[in-house]
Design an enzyme around this catalytic site. Structure first.
Site, mmCIF file in Angstrom:
data_model
loop_
_atom_site.group_PDB
_atom_site.id
_atom_site.type_symbol
_atom_site.label_atom_id
_atom_site.label_comp_id
_atom_site.label_asym_id
_atom_site.label_seq_id
_atom_site.Cartn_x
_atom_site.Cartn_y
_atom_site.Cartn_z
ATOM 1 N N HIS A 159 1.144 -1.267 0.252
ATOM 2 C CA HIS A 159 -0.203 0.109 0.190
ATOM 3 C C HIS A 159 0.989 0.847 0.116
ATOM 4 C CE1 HIS A 159 0.846 0.775 4.570
ATOM 5 N NE2 HIS A 159 0.993 -0.605 4.598
ATOM 6 N N ASP A 160 0.378 2.740 -0.359
ATOM 7 C CA ASP A 160 0.777 3.227 -0.546
ATOM 8 C C ASP A 160 2.357 3.374 -1.309
ATOM 9 O OD1 ASP A 160 -1.266 5.705 1.115
ATOM 10 O OD2 ASP A 160 -0.663 3.216 2.324
ATOM 11 N N GLY B 209 5.120 -1.395 2.295
ATOM 12 C CA GLY B 209 4.014 -0.552 2.093
ATOM 13 C C GLY B 209 5.124 1.302 2.190
#
Length: 269
Positions: free
Chosen positions: A122-123, A140
């Site tokens: 994520h991100d 992440g």
């Protein structure tokens, strides 16, 4: 009209460009948009919010846009999702997760090649023209510059940055920031430079010489990181050197040390 195999499942919210091909047993759910020329070969899973650009090729069992592996984030929340550029290849079983944010999506650039079982958490913010070998793991919020190459089963810790043109050798881990054009040759050891990659990219010889000079000042003169950066600032008028200085100043996790450095600790300002 898009070519959708009768065994595929496509939600009403999904938007497909006219020449998109959706192969057998694909599942597209939520707010998914697929750009012109993209092909999903079969058994591909896409979930929104997800924007997949033009001319992407997705192989079987790739899963793009699913919930982040973050216990602090409610997986039922769609968040800002995942945005993917053009011309990427996602080989078998690639996984890339959507963001833990309502403002900024996970972002993938253009013309990247994701080999089997590679993963971005994520991100992440991924540049363009990168090659991620089999089993590459990006935690992440990792940031990857343009033209980065990773070896098989390499891993980058959460929130680390890898500068453009850098190379990570296979099976090694990184939990610091790897500067542009440097090569990770051991666990958290930048033992060399990606000279071959610089030459292949067409970088002019004077700029390659600047990279070599920065590497020597940083790792081969026995200077503290602060004093090395002070010396590097003496050539800040050169574009490549200025790029290094900007990278150093933006580091939160510290800069990876060089081979043979007895301290083997974090380089930070």
């Amino acid at each position: 009209m898009p070519e959708v195999h009768p065994t595929a499942i496509v939600d009403r919210e999904v938007e497909l460009a006219d020449d998109v091909v959706v192969g057998p047993h694909c599942v597209l759910s939520g707010r998914v948009k697929v750009g012109a020329g993209s092909r999903l070969l079969g058994n591909v899973y896409l979930t929104g919010p997800l924007s997949l650009g033009r001319n992407n090729l997705v192989y079987p069992f790739a899963a793009l846009g699913f919930a982040p592996q973050d216990f602090k984030w409610d997986p039922k929340q769609p968040g800002a999702g995942l945005v993917i550029g053009d011309g990427n290849v996602f080989r078998e079983s690639v996984t890339i997760h959507r963001a833990t944010s309502d403002e900024q999506p996970t972002c993938i650039g253009d013309d990247n090649y994701w080999m089997v079982n590679s993963h971005a958490g994520h991100d992440c913010r991924i540049g363009s023209g990168c090659v991620f070998a089999n089993g590459t793991l990006l935690g992440g919020a990792v940031q990857i510059g343009d033209g980065v190459i990773t070896g098989g089963n390499s891993a980058v810790h959460q929130h680390c940055r890898v500068g453009r043109g850098a190379l990570i050798s296979g099976s090694f881990g990184l939990n610091r920031d790897l500067p542009p054009f440097f090569m990770l040759t051991g666990g958290n050891v930048a033992g060399s430079m990606n000279v071959v990659g610089m030459r292949r990219s067409g970088m002019p010889s004077p700029q390659i010489d600047d990279v070599k000079w920065v590497f020597k000042v940083l790792y081969r003169r026995g200077l503290s990181f602060k004093h090395a950066v002070d010396e590097i600032r003496s050539r800040a008028d050169r574009p490549i050197v200025a790029e290094f200085l900007e990278f150093f100043e933006g580091s939160e996790r510290g800069i990876v040390p060089g081979r043979g450095d007895p301290r083997r600790g974090t380089y930070s300002l």
